[in-house]
Design a protein around this motif. Structure first.
Motif, PDB file in Angstrom:
ATOM      1  N   SER A 185       0.673  -0.995   0.187  1.00  0.00           N
ATOM      2  CA  SER A 185      -0.148  -0.287  -0.366  1.00  0.00           C
ATOM      3  C   SER A 185       1.044   1.289   0.588  1.00  0.00           C
ATOM      4  CB  SER A 185      -1.090   0.455   1.214  1.00  0.00           C
ATOM      5  OG  SER A 185       0.185  -0.327   2.204  1.00  0.00           O
ATOM      6  N   ASP A 186       1.873   1.660   1.211  1.00  0.00           N
ATOM      7  CA  ASP A 186       3.509   2.555   0.016  1.00  0.00           C
ATOM      8  C   ASP A 186       3.419   2.479  -0.796  1.00  0.00           C
ATOM      9  OD1 ASP A 186       2.932   2.456   3.097  1.00  0.00           O
ATOM     10  OD2 ASP A 186       4.592   1.166   3.900  1.00  0.00           O
ATOM     11  N   THR A 187       3.721   1.718  -1.369  1.00  0.00           N
ATOM     12  CA  THR A 187       3.880   1.411  -3.392  1.00  0.00           C
ATOM     13  C   THR A 187       3.619   1.981  -3.767  1.00  0.00           C
ATOM     14  OG1 THR A 187       5.799  -0.445  -2.654  1.00  0.00           O
ATOM     15  CG2 THR A 187       5.178   0.166  -5.044  1.00  0.00           C
ATOM     16  N   PHE A 188       1.999   1.586  -3.670  1.00  0.00           N
ATOM     17  CA  PHE A 188       1.376   2.346  -4.525  1.00  0.00           C
ATOM     18  C   PHE A 188       0.502   3.586  -3.594  1.00  0.00           C
ATOM     19  CE2 PHE A 188      -0.034  -1.722  -4.987  1.00  0.00           C
ATOM     20  CZ  PHE A 188      -0.262  -2.758  -5.732  1.00  0.00           C
ATOM     21  N   ASP A 189       0.240   4.107  -3.004  1.00  0.00           N
ATOM     22  CA  ASP A 189       0.183   5.689  -2.416  1.00  0.00           C
ATOM     23  C   ASP A 189       1.572   7.002  -2.610  1.00  0.00           C
ATOM     24  OD1 ASP A 189      -0.751   7.872  -0.920  1.00  0.00           O
ATOM     25  OD2 ASP A 189       0.806   7.613   0.118  1.00  0.00           O
ATOM     26  N   LEU A 190       2.717   6.137  -3.079  1.00  0.00           N
ATOM     27  CA  LEU A 190       3.870   7.533  -3.878  1.00  0.00           C
ATOM     28  C   LEU A 190       3.511   6.910  -5.038  1.00  0.00           C
ATOM     29  CD1 LEU A 190       6.792   4.730  -1.383  1.00  0.00           C
ATOM     30  CD2 LEU A 190       5.762   7.661  -1.665  1.00  0.00           C
ATOM     31  N   ILE A 191       3.700   6.200  -5.574  1.00  0.00           N
ATOM     32  CA  ILE A 191       3.207   6.554  -6.850  1.00  0.00           C
ATOM     33  C   ILE A 191       1.789   7.508  -7.055  1.00  0.00           C
ATOM     34  CG2 ILE A 191       1.816   5.049  -9.038  1.00  0.00           C
ATOM     35  CD1 ILE A 191       3.656   2.477  -7.882  1.00  0.00           C
ATOM     36  N   ARG A 192       0.736   6.855  -6.451  1.00  0.00           N
ATOM     37  CA  ARG A 192      -0.226   8.081  -6.473  1.00  0.00           C
ATOM     38  C   ARG A 192       0.451   9.558  -6.500  1.00  0.00           C
ATOM     39  NH1 ARG A 192      -3.684   3.640  -4.404  1.00  0.00           N
ATOM     40  NH2 ARG A 192      -2.611   3.945  -2.055  1.00  0.00           N
ATOM     41  N   ARG A 193       0.670   9.660  -5.987  1.00  0.00           N
ATOM     42  CA  ARG A 193       1.481  11.235  -5.079  1.00  0.00           C
ATOM     43  C   ARG A 193       1.964  11.656  -6.322  1.00  0.00           C
ATOM     44  NH1 ARG A 193       3.523  11.529   0.841  1.00  0.00           N
ATOM     45  NH2 ARG A 193       3.210   9.020   0.388  1.00  0.00           N
ATOM     46  N   HIS A 194       3.267  10.750  -6.636  1.00  0.00           N
ATOM     47  CA  HIS A 194       4.653  11.345  -7.402  1.00  0.00           C
ATOM     48  C   HIS A 194       4.625  11.142  -9.320  1.00  0.00           C
ATOM     49  CE1 HIS A 194       6.100  12.820  -3.636  1.00  0.00           C
ATOM     50  NE2 HIS A 194       6.156  11.679  -2.932  1.00  0.00           N
ATOM     51  N   LEU A 195       3.382   9.282  -8.706  1.00  0.00           N
ATOM     52  CA  LEU A 195       3.774   9.384 -10.436  1.00  0.00           C
ATOM     53  C   LEU A 195       2.518   9.531 -11.528  1.00  0.00           C
ATOM     54  CD1 LEU A 195       6.483   5.993 -10.444  1.00  0.00           C
ATOM     55  CD2 LEU A 195       6.666   8.475 -11.337  1.00  0.00           C
ATOM     56  N   SER A 196       1.266   8.794 -10.927  1.00  0.00           N
ATOM     57  CA  SER A 196       0.057   9.140 -11.818  1.00  0.00           C
ATOM     58  C   SER A 196      -1.186   7.849 -10.647  1.00  0.00           C
ATOM     59  CB  SER A 196       0.245   8.477 -12.809  1.00  0.00           C
ATOM     60  OG  SER A 196      -0.533   7.919 -13.675  1.00  0.00           O
ATOM     61  N   PRO A 197      -1.840   8.902 -10.769  1.00  0.00           N
ATOM     62  CA  PRO A 197      -3.379   7.901 -10.468  1.00  0.00           C
ATOM     63  C   PRO A 197      -3.522   7.051 -10.834  1.00  0.00           C
ATOM     64  CG  PRO A 197      -3.476  10.333  -9.366  1.00  0.00           C
ATOM     65  CD  PRO A 197      -1.953  10.326 -10.620  1.00  0.00           C
ATOM     66  N   ARG A 198      -3.297   6.859 -12.230  1.00  0.00           N
ATOM     67  CA  ARG A 198      -3.948   5.488 -13.024  1.00  0.00           C
ATOM     68  C   ARG A 198      -3.052   4.696 -13.331  1.00  0.00           C
ATOM     69  NH1 ARG A 198      -6.152   6.862 -19.270  1.00  0.00           N
ATOM     70  NH2 ARG A 198      -6.265   4.206 -19.446  1.00  0.00           N
ATOM     71  N   LEU A 199      -1.485   5.442 -12.983  1.00  0.00           N
ATOM     72  CA  LEU A 199      -0.195   3.871 -13.142  1.00  0.00           C
ATOM     73  C   LEU A 199      -1.025   3.309 -11.521  1.00  0.00           C
ATOM     74  CD1 LEU A 199       1.657   3.006 -14.600  1.00  0.00           C
ATOM     75  CD2 LEU A 199       3.265   4.710 -13.206  1.00  0.00           C
ATOM     76  N   ALA A 200      -1.166   4.174 -10.280  1.00  0.00           N
ATOM     77  CA  ALA A 200      -1.178   2.936  -9.050  1.00  0.00           C
ATOM     78  C   ALA A 200      -2.219   2.388  -9.838  1.00  0.00           C
ATOM     79  CB  ALA A 200      -1.799   3.942  -8.327  1.00  0.00           C
TER      80      ALA A 200
END
Length: 419
Positions: free
Chosen positions: A9-24
């Motif tokens: 869940s930490d990984t997906f949260d970081l992806i949402r915040r810093h990369l892309s919500p859709r990518l998460a």
């Protein structure tokens, strides 16, 4: 400050915040809430302990994950000279260039190193325009050559140019099955290069006719136009040959390679070309350069990667035969959903009757332990890219997973099929 990453869940949260919500969302969906944590051979291990066959990775892992010979070469380089001054001569890059030219039997003696496929496309087109003094480029409908602005102009699907007002290269896209298409474009004397993929990976593993390509090469040469074979996905034994174009006897001026060139360990691509196409760089080596071009870690991987690929080439032929049989059986069992099977050797595309069917199958495959590569420009097709290090048992396992996934799609319907 370093961010500690614990649960998926930490990984997906970081992806949402810093990369892309859709990518998460996509990653969470594909892994059913798990992330990838390690890879070995043709399998990856997920954070929840499951393993999956990797028949995807966009053709990078031809040698699987963490090939020992490639790892050893990169580790040795890491301990001696992990980066280059760019002022002094780089023996690692020089040796890699020589090795790559020899790999193609010196048919194309000049080499430029990049990090990804678009790098190789960009320099090839730039050199063709400089060497000829012409501005126009011919590309092929259905082709994919990258997403940086110059390479994007050659990529056919408008999906990747959405929202952009234009691209920097004057490009015309010709039908893949028209032998006279290149002649009509080049006889005006304005075309610098003709660029084609012998097997169009992003277009669902569509195999271009050798006869058409031979005619294109002849017509281009007659009018002083360079021909460039983009084999970033289909070359280096992925489709059976070191170079699909050279093995077919096509007199191309350049072959572009990448993806597995770094052994699935480090990023690396290359333009391998004739003296004539390379002439602008021979005259001025700083005409086109990149900070990490010819990076020692990447170049150290190349000889080990090509040696390993050649060592597995015969085995690859047996895998391709097993894949042929498996695909034919699947098509026979699921004729109501499979419209056709395309491709060559270890690059295959399964054409489904709709993008909805393909999407449902991909969803089932991810949860069942088989990773594949969808085709963004051809959403009704699913690509299979088995590594050379897989076994015939792995092919059979993948076919069983596919069989079940297609069966589920048939029983439950697809989003586009449901009322």
């Amino acid at each position: 400050m370093t961010t500690a990453i614990g649960a998926p869940s930490d990984t997906f949260d970081l992806i949402r915040r810093h990369l892309s919500p859709r990518l998460a969302l996509t990653g969470s969906f594909a892994g059913r809430g798990a992330t990838e944590v390690s890879g070995d051979g043709c399998r990856v291990t997920l954070s929840d302990g499951r393993t999956a066959l990797d028949f995807g990775s966009y053709a990078v892992t031809l040698l699987g994950h963490r090939h020992p010979d490639v790892l050893a070469a990169v580790r040795e380089q890491l301990d001696t000279m992990p980066t280059s001054t760019r002022s002094l001569a780089n023996p690692t890059a020089a040796g890699a260039a020589s090795h790559l030219a020899e790999y193609f039997q010196q048919a194309l003696p000049k080499v430029y190193f990049g990090l990804n496929g678009a790098d190789a496309v960009e320099v090839a087109v730039k050199l063709a325009r400089l060497a000829t003094g012409r501005g126009r480029v011919v590309a092929v409908q259905g082709g994919f050559h990258g997403k940086s602005l110059g390479a994007l102009a050659l990529t056919h699907s408008p999906l990747y140019r959405r929202g952009l007002l234009g691209t920097a290269v004057d490009v015309v896209h010709v039908p893949a099955d028209d032998p006279g298409a290149v002649l009509r474009e080049v006889r005006g004397g304005e075309v610098a290069a003709v660029v084609f993929e012998p097997v169009q990976g992003e277009n669902g593993a569509a195999v271009l006719s050798v006869e058409v390509l031979r005619q294109w090469c002849a017509d281009a040469a007659r009018y002083g136009t360079f021909t460039i074979a983009d084999e970033i996905q289909c070359g280096l034994r992925r489709c059976g040959e070191r170079s699909v174009a050279l093995a077919a006897g096509l007199p191309v001026d350049a072959v572009l390679v990448g993806k597995p060139l770094g052994g699935g360990v480090v990023p690396l691509s290359a333009l391998v070309c004739s003296e004539e196409l390379y002439a602008p760089l021979s005259a001025d080596p700083f005409l086109h350069s990149a900070t990490f071009g010819g990076h020692p870690l990447s170049c150290a991987a190349l000889p080990a990667a090509l040696t390993a690929i050649e060592g597995a080439a015969e085995h690859g032929g047996r895998l391709a035969a097993a894949l042929d049989s498996a695909m034919a059986e699947l098509a026979g069992r699921h004729g109501e959903l499979i419209a056709g099977i395309r491709g060559r050797s270890l690059l295959r595309g399964i054409d489904f009757t709709s993008s909805g069917v393909a999407g449902s199958v991909v969803i089932e495959l991810a949860g069942a332990g088989l990773l594949v590569s969808p085709c963004l420009g051809r959403p009704g097709t699913v690509r299979l890219l088995p590594p050379l290090v897989s076994t015939e048992a792995d092919i059979a396992e993948a076919a069983d997973i596919l069989d079940t996934a297609i069966g589920v799609a048939a029983r439950h319907g697809t989003p586009s099929d449901r009322p």
